[in-house]
Design an enzyme around this catalytic site. Structure first.
Site, PDB file in Angstrom:
ATOM      1  N   VAL A  14      46.537 -11.960   6.777  1.00 33.12           N
ATOM      2  CA  VAL A  14      46.797 -10.584   7.200  1.00 33.12           C
ATOM      3  C   VAL A  14      47.447 -10.462   8.654  1.00 33.12           C
ATOM      4  O   VAL A  14      48.480  -9.809   9.066  1.00 33.12           O
ATOM      5  CB  VAL A  14      45.791  -9.633   6.804  1.00 33.12           C
ATOM      6  CG1 VAL A  14      46.290  -8.105   7.223  1.00 33.12           C
ATOM      7  CG2 VAL A  14      45.510  -9.575   5.464  1.00 33.12           C
ATOM      8  N   GLY A 134      45.816  -2.124   0.322  1.00 33.04           N
ATOM      9  CA  GLY A 134      46.883  -2.970   0.911  1.00 33.04           C
ATOM     10  C   GLY A 134      48.010  -2.011   1.313  1.00 33.04           C
ATOM     11  O   GLY A 134      47.978  -0.996   2.375  1.00 33.04           O
ATOM     12  N   GLY A 187      45.554 -18.303  -5.725  1.00 37.84           N
ATOM     13  CA  GLY A 187      45.316 -17.533  -4.588  1.00 37.84           C
ATOM     14  C   GLY A 187      44.937 -16.209  -4.476  1.00 37.84           C
ATOM     15  O   GLY A 187      44.692 -15.623  -3.519  1.00 37.84           O
ATOM     16  N   GLU A 190      39.301 -15.712  -4.573  1.00 38.72           N
ATOM     17  CA  GLU A 190      38.617 -16.651  -3.577  1.00 38.72           C
ATOM     18  C   GLU A 190      37.607 -17.790  -4.613  1.00 38.72           C
ATOM     19  O   GLU A 190      37.593 -17.604  -5.809  1.00 38.72           O
ATOM     20  CB  GLU A 190      37.459 -15.971  -2.842  1.00 38.72           C
ATOM     21  CG  GLU A 190      37.994 -14.570  -2.440  1.00 38.72           C
ATOM     22  CD  GLU A 190      38.225 -14.736  -0.798  1.00 38.72           C
ATOM     23  OE1 GLU A 190      37.893 -15.501  -0.011  1.00 38.72           O
ATOM     24  OE2 GLU A 190      39.036 -13.823  -0.385  1.00 38.72           O
ATOM     25  N   ASP A 201      34.451  -5.341  -3.796  1.00 32.12           N
ATOM     26  CA  ASP A 201      35.397  -4.828  -2.996  1.00 32.12           C
ATOM     27  C   ASP A 201      36.217  -3.317  -3.467  1.00 32.12           C
ATOM     28  O   ASP A 201      36.426  -2.618  -2.685  1.00 32.12           O
ATOM     29  CB  ASP A 201      36.708  -5.740  -3.327  1.00 32.12           C
ATOM     30  CG  ASP A 201      38.139  -5.559  -2.698  1.00 32.12           C
ATOM     31  OD1 ASP A 201      38.245  -6.028  -1.482  1.00 32.12           O
ATOM     32  OD2 ASP A 201      38.857  -5.051  -3.234  1.00 32.12           O
ATOM     33  N   LYS A 205      36.149   0.208  -1.213  1.00 34.04           N
ATOM     34  CA  LYS A 205      37.504   0.979  -1.142  1.00 34.04           C
ATOM     35  C   LYS A 205      37.331   2.430  -1.718  1.00 34.04           C
ATOM     36  O   LYS A 205      37.622   3.445  -1.152  1.00 34.04           O
ATOM     37  CB  LYS A 205      38.801   0.313  -1.954  1.00 34.04           C
ATOM     38  CG  LYS A 205      39.040  -1.005  -1.280  1.00 34.04           C
ATOM     39  CD  LYS A 205      40.034  -1.679  -2.199  1.00 34.04           C
ATOM     40  CE  LYS A 205      40.238  -2.942  -1.444  1.00 34.04           C
ATOM     41  NZ  LYS A 205      41.122  -4.052  -2.512  1.00 34.04           N
TER      42      LYS A 205
HETATM   43  N1  HSE Z   1      40.650  -8.911  -2.859  1.00 35.28           N
HETATM   44  C1  HSE Z   1      41.404  -7.781  -2.881  1.00 35.28           C
HETATM   45  C2  HSE Z   1      41.933  -7.733  -4.109  1.00 35.28           C
HETATM   46  C3  HSE Z   1      42.300  -7.637  -1.667  1.00 35.28           C
HETATM   47  O1  HSE Z   1      41.867  -8.276  -4.936  1.00 35.28           O
HETATM   48  O2  HSE Z   1      42.668  -6.568  -4.256  1.00 35.28           O
HETATM   49  C4  HSE Z   1      41.797  -7.033  -0.311  1.00 35.28           C
HETATM   50  O3  HSE Z   1      41.024  -6.010  -0.612  1.00 35.28           O
END
Ligand code: HSE
Length: 428
Positions: A14, A134, A187, A190, A201, A205
């Site tokens: 990023v 994003g 990719g 992770e 995650d 959010k």
């Molecule tokens: N790893 C997150 C996703 C992106 O797969 O959406 C960053 O938050």
């Protein structure tokens, strides 16, 4: 023309994308925004990475103190990830009177209150568009495009990794392990995929988005969270036959009854607007009392999409003299008078491996009926194997607790078979 100097903390994917956009579009921003943005300092331990991006040697700082002591730095961009070091560096930047732009959802969902308090004290900005979804400008939309509305509901696919995995499972009939491996190879996931696949995650959010949408602090701990690692290919297949698509949904609702926030896999109808959101794409469907439904769709991760959100925040900070803070009392925990609904309502898909004997079906449906649950559909999937038949039941909307009681009763009976899957079905 106004000149604004930037420091970038971290030149990972990023940070690199942000640098590229700022460099490529410098003249464009001079023309369109009447501001000259320059990268004055970067903090990156891998000097060769910084040099390979074309950053002059003299702009590579050796410490956060060096970055903050640079009088040409007005805005600090934190794109390091992780929580503790980022918290420390952002705190130091705010204390030095620099505005901060961050993409760090975990940092924000855990320490937003503390960082915003500091930003207010120093009259500097704290901007975080890139922390959620994003490149999709959902935060600016909630703050500046939908502020006329009472937001009643938000439903989103806000994690690209899990959406990619579920798309592979749906389109290629892959099992979870193989779809995850493919996501890792490309990719998208992770090496340790837990934060994505277990829904952390998405829950960070959702905590940020629902706080903004509902104007009340929604701490991460209040979010019901369930990931996709237990999803079996058979259920995706059976769901498809019933006209459903499986997605990891983040759902927030705000009603007279209270606030309901949850992240979990769910079946949605194949013609639902979110059903067409595939691969690593993200989307958020928002329902406001005036506007009705709107949907934002785009890339939730990646160097340039996330860089797009970071640079938009930089431009906002650089061109606005007023700073913008959250519209609610930003405290560590929720305000006492906010009611959180945990026993939420949903329809359910349940798969059983039922004992193939006379009376089993009547006993199973009897347990549903005793718990006040009405069945929409009951199908036998395949034939008897070793005395068991796969059964799929879809229910009408009911309370979560009623389903838990029903499943517990079927399990406790011991003679009816096993409950193999319980997946919520989201109709709206
Ligand atoms: N790893 C997150 C996703 C992106 O797969 O959406 C960053 O938050």
């Amino acid at each position: 023309m106004k000149r604004v100097g930037i420091a970038i903390l971290g030149l990972g994917v990023v940070g690199g994308g942000t640098y590229e956009i700022l460099t490529r579009n410098r003249e464009f921003y001079q023309k369109t925004q009447n501001v000259d943005i320059t990268v004055e300092s970067v903090l990156e331990l891998r000097r060769e990475r910084a040099l390979s991006l074309g950053i002059p040697e003299e702009n590579i700082a050796g410490s956060i103190e060096e970055v903050l002591a640079n009088p040409n730095v007005d805005i600090v961009v934190e794109v390091m990830g992780g929580v503790e070091a980022a918290r420390n560096f952002v705190t130091l930047a705010l204390k030095s009177g620099k505005s901060v732009v961050t993409s760090n959802k975990e940092l924000l969902s855990k320490y937003w209150h503390e960082l915003e308090r500091l930003a207010r004290q120093r009259s500097v900005g704290l901007y975080y568009e890139a922390s959620c979804v994003g490149g999709v400008p959902i935060i600016r939309t909630l703050l500046d495009g939908l502020q006329a509305n009472r937001i009643e509901k938000m439903t989103g696919i806000i994690n690209g990794t899990t959406n990619y995995i579920l798309t592979r499972m749906t389109e290629d009939n892959a099992d979870y392990a193989n779809a995850l491996k493919e996501a890792q190879r490309l990719g998208y996931a992770e090496a340790n995929p837990e934060a994505d696949v277990e829904g952390f995650d998405a829950a960070y959010k959702l905590s940020i988005l629902s706080s903004l949408a509902f104007h009340t602090k929604v701490p991460f701990q209040k979010i019901y969270r369930e990931g996709i690692s237990g999803i079996q290919a058979a259920d995706i297949r059976h769901g498809k036959e019933l006209g459903y698509v499986l997605k990891l949904l983040a759902i927030g609702t705000n009603s007279q009854e209270g606030v309901e926030v949850r992240v979990h896999p769910a079946f949605i109808k194949a013609d639902h607007p979110l059903a067409a959101v595939n691969n690593s794409f993200n989307a958020v469907l928002v329902h406001g009392d005036s506007v009705g439904d709107i949907m934002l769709y785009g890339r939730g991760a990646g160097a340039e999409p996330t860089g797009s959100a970071i640079v938009s925040d930089i431009l906002f900070a650089a061109t606005h003299s007023d700073v913008q803070y959250s519209t609610f009392k930003n405290t560590a925990s929720a305000e006492k008078d906010v009611r959180f609904i945990t026993d939420f309502k949903s329809a359910y898909y349940i798969r059983l491996n039922a004992v193939d004997e006379a009376g089993t079906l009547a006993k199973i449906t009897g347990i549903f009926s005793k718990n006040g649950i009405s069945i929409v559909e009951l199908t036998q999937k395949g034939s008897c194997v070793e005395g068991r038949v796969p059964l799929v039941i879809v229910t009408h909307e009911t309370r979560e607790q009623s389903i838990k009681n029903t499943v517990a009763k079927i399990r406790a009976a011991g003679t009816l078979g096993t409950v193999e899957a319980v997946i919520r079905v989201v109709m709206g």
